[in-house]
Design an enzyme around this catalytic site. Structure first.
Site, PDB file in Angstrom:
ATOM      1  N   CYS A  59       5.571  -0.240   7.802  1.00  0.00           N
ATOM      2  CA  CYS A  59       5.259   1.031   7.140  1.00  0.00           C
ATOM      3  C   CYS A  59       6.478   1.475   6.343  1.00  0.00           C
ATOM      4  O   CYS A  59       7.594   1.463   6.860  1.00  0.00           O
ATOM      5  CB  CYS A  59       4.889   2.086   8.185  1.00  0.00           C
ATOM      6  N   LEU A  60       6.246   1.860   5.088  1.00  0.00           N
ATOM      7  CA  LEU A  60       7.370   2.282   4.244  1.00  0.00           C
ATOM      8  C   LEU A  60       7.981   3.593   4.733  1.00  0.00           C
ATOM      9  O   LEU A  60       9.103   3.924   4.364  1.00  0.00           O
ATOM     10  CB  LEU A  60       6.902   2.411   2.786  1.00  0.00           C
TER      11      LEU A  60
ATOM     12  N   HIS B 289      -3.015   7.223   7.188  1.00  0.00           N
ATOM     13  CA  HIS B 289      -1.993   8.162   6.692  1.00  0.00           C
ATOM     14  C   HIS B 289      -2.642   9.471   6.222  1.00  0.00           C
ATOM     15  O   HIS B 289      -2.066  10.548   6.387  1.00  0.00           O
ATOM     16  CB  HIS B 289      -1.204   7.560   5.523  1.00  0.00           C
TER      17      HIS B 289
ATOM     18  N   HIS C 111      -4.843   1.171   7.236  1.00  0.00           N
ATOM     19  CA  HIS C 111      -3.496   1.733   7.458  1.00  0.00           C
ATOM     20  C   HIS C 111      -3.288   2.943   6.534  1.00  0.00           C
ATOM     21  O   HIS C 111      -2.768   3.977   6.963  1.00  0.00           O
ATOM     22  CB  HIS C 111      -2.467   0.627   7.193  1.00  0.00           C
ATOM     23  N   GLU C 112      -3.709   2.801   5.268  1.00  0.00           N
ATOM     24  CA  GLU C 112      -3.494   3.898   4.300  1.00  0.00           C
ATOM     25  C   GLU C 112      -4.417   5.078   4.597  1.00  0.00           C
ATOM     26  O   GLU C 112      -3.995   6.237   4.493  1.00  0.00           O
ATOM     27  CB  GLU C 112      -3.710   3.397   2.860  1.00  0.00           C
TER      28      GLU C 112
ATOM     29  N   GLY D   2       0.839  -1.196   0.000  1.00  0.00           N
ATOM     30  CA  GLY D   2       0.000   0.000   0.000  1.00  0.00           C
ATOM     31  C   GLY D   2       0.865   1.234   0.000  1.00  0.00           C
ATOM     32  O   GLY D   2       2.076   1.175   0.287  1.00  0.00           O
TER      33      GLY D   2
ATOM     34  N   GLN E 237       2.778   9.985   1.861  1.00  0.00           N
ATOM     35  CA  GLN E 237       4.076   9.293   1.943  1.00  0.00           C
ATOM     36  C   GLN E 237       4.994   9.692   0.782  1.00  0.00           C
ATOM     37  O   GLN E 237       6.187   9.419   0.826  1.00  0.00           O
ATOM     38  CB  GLN E 237       3.888   7.778   1.957  1.00  0.00           C
TER      39      GLN E 237
HETATM   40  O1  K1U Z   1       1.576   2.438   3.937  1.00  0.00           O
HETATM   41  C1  K1U Z   1       2.648   1.865   3.989  1.00  0.00           C
HETATM   42  O2  K1U Z   1       3.550   2.312   4.671  1.00  0.00           O
HETATM   43  C2  K1U Z   1       2.844   0.584   3.230  1.00  0.00           C
HETATM   44  C3  K1U Z   1       2.780  -0.635   4.120  1.00  0.00           C
HETATM   45  C4  K1U Z   1       1.328  -1.131   4.159  1.00  0.00           C
HETATM   46  C5  K1U Z   1       0.949  -2.131   5.204  1.00  0.00           C
HETATM   47  C6  K1U Z   1       1.726  -3.207   5.523  1.00  0.00           C
HETATM   48  C7  K1U Z   1       1.320  -4.137   6.471  1.00  0.00           C
HETATM   49  C8  K1U Z   1       0.117  -3.970   7.082  1.00  0.00           C
HETATM   50  C9  K1U Z   1      -0.650  -2.893   6.795  1.00  0.00           C
HETATM   51  C10 K1U Z   1      -0.250  -1.972   5.829  1.00  0.00           C
HETATM   52  C11 K1U Z   1       3.690  -1.704   3.539  1.00  0.00           C
HETATM   53  O3  K1U Z   1       3.483  -2.160   2.473  1.00  0.00           O
HETATM   54  S1  K1U Z   1       5.046  -2.204   4.480  1.00  0.00           S
HETATM   55  C12 K1U Z   1       5.784  -3.519   3.496  1.00  0.00           C
HETATM   56  C13 K1U Z   1       5.021  -4.796   3.558  1.00  0.00           C
HETATM   57  O4  K1U Z   1       4.219  -4.986   4.442  1.00  0.00           O
HETATM   58  C14 K1U Z   1       5.226  -5.852   2.539  1.00  0.00           C
HETATM   59  C15 K1U Z   1       6.174  -5.738   1.564  1.00  0.00           C
HETATM   60  C16 K1U Z   1       6.335  -6.745   0.620  1.00  0.00           C
HETATM   61  C17 K1U Z   1       5.534  -7.865   0.666  1.00  0.00           C
HETATM   62  C18 K1U Z   1       4.591  -7.987   1.639  1.00  0.00           C
HETATM   63  C19 K1U Z   1       4.424  -6.994   2.570  1.00  0.00           C
HETATM   64 ZN    ZN Z   2       2.432   3.277   6.362  1.00  0.00          ZN
END
Ligand code: K1U
Ligand code: ZN
Length: 179
Positions: free
Chosen positions: A103-104, A149, A145-146, A58, A63
């Site tokens: 979270c990225l 943000h 989660h998004e 996401g 972000q």
């Molecule tokens: O919004 C963001 O920071 C992105 C975040 C979203 C998220 C992850 C986990 C639970 C809820 C929301 C991410 O994508 S973090 C990276 C991640 O979870 C992932 C990356 C590659 C494959 C699978 C998962």
């Molecule tokens: Zn996030």
């Protein structure tokens, strides 16, 4: 005359910089988008490109330093179920799920967060059409989660004081600059 035959859509996409905590823009309330236009359409493509490249499941506009109510998500294994939502709102929620979130904008930090497991989301798609979407489990977690943000909320804000401090301590250690 220029030859556009081999120009794929990917050639025009840009990888955007993801802003990191504690960037103040991550704490702002984002503005609704009033109309779809070509700039937003390109922003959506660039956000998907940036999210898949990260990699992530996401990404929300703040972000990438855009303070507007726009999110993209794709929780599929093969990255083939992209969903872009403009002005998304959760209008119904039920159930409960605990998921280890990341979270990225807080790389390296993961923590379990409890949220509703089943949601109904209202918003606009990239064609400018009003839509409703039912989401469950990871898709519901990711959309919430998004949307957080867009309201200046980070997933660590859902943690108890001690867990939040530990998560931030870990993040500071990971991002400490060597002297
Ligand atoms: O919004 C963001 O920071 C992105 C975040 C979203 C998220 C992850 C986990 C639970 C809820 C929301 C991410 O994508 S973090 C990276 C991640 O979870 C992932 C990356 C590659 C494959 C699978 C998962
Ligand atoms: Zn996030």
């Amino acid at each position: 005359m220029a030859n556009f035959k081999n120009l794929s859509i990917y050639d025009t996409m840009e990888k955007l910089d993801i802003v990191l905590y504690p960037e103040p823009g991550l704490r702002e309330i984002c503005q609704p988008i009033t109309e779809m236009n070509d700039d937003i359409d390109k922003l959506i493509d660039d956000m998907f490109y940036t999210m898949y490249d990260a990699p992530g499941i996401g990404l929300a506009a703040p972000q990438i330093a855009v303070q507007e109510r726009l999110i993209v998500v794709d929780v599929s294994e093969s990255n083939n179920q992209p969903i872009a939502l403009i002005n998304p709102e959760v209008v119904q929620s039920a159930g409960e799920i605990t998921w280890e979130e990341g979270c990225l904008s807080l790389p390296g930090v993961y923590a379990k967060v409890k949220r509703p497991s089943d949601i109904l989301v209202r918003g606009m798609d990239r064609e400018g059409k009003q839509i409703e979407l039912e989401a469950n489990d990871l898709l519901a977690v990711c959309i919430q989660h998004e949307i957080d943000h867009l309201n200046g909320t980070m997933f660590i804000d859902h943690l108890s004081g001690l867990k939040r401090s530990r998560a931030l301590q870990k993040y500071r250690k990971l991002t400490e600059q060597p002297e």
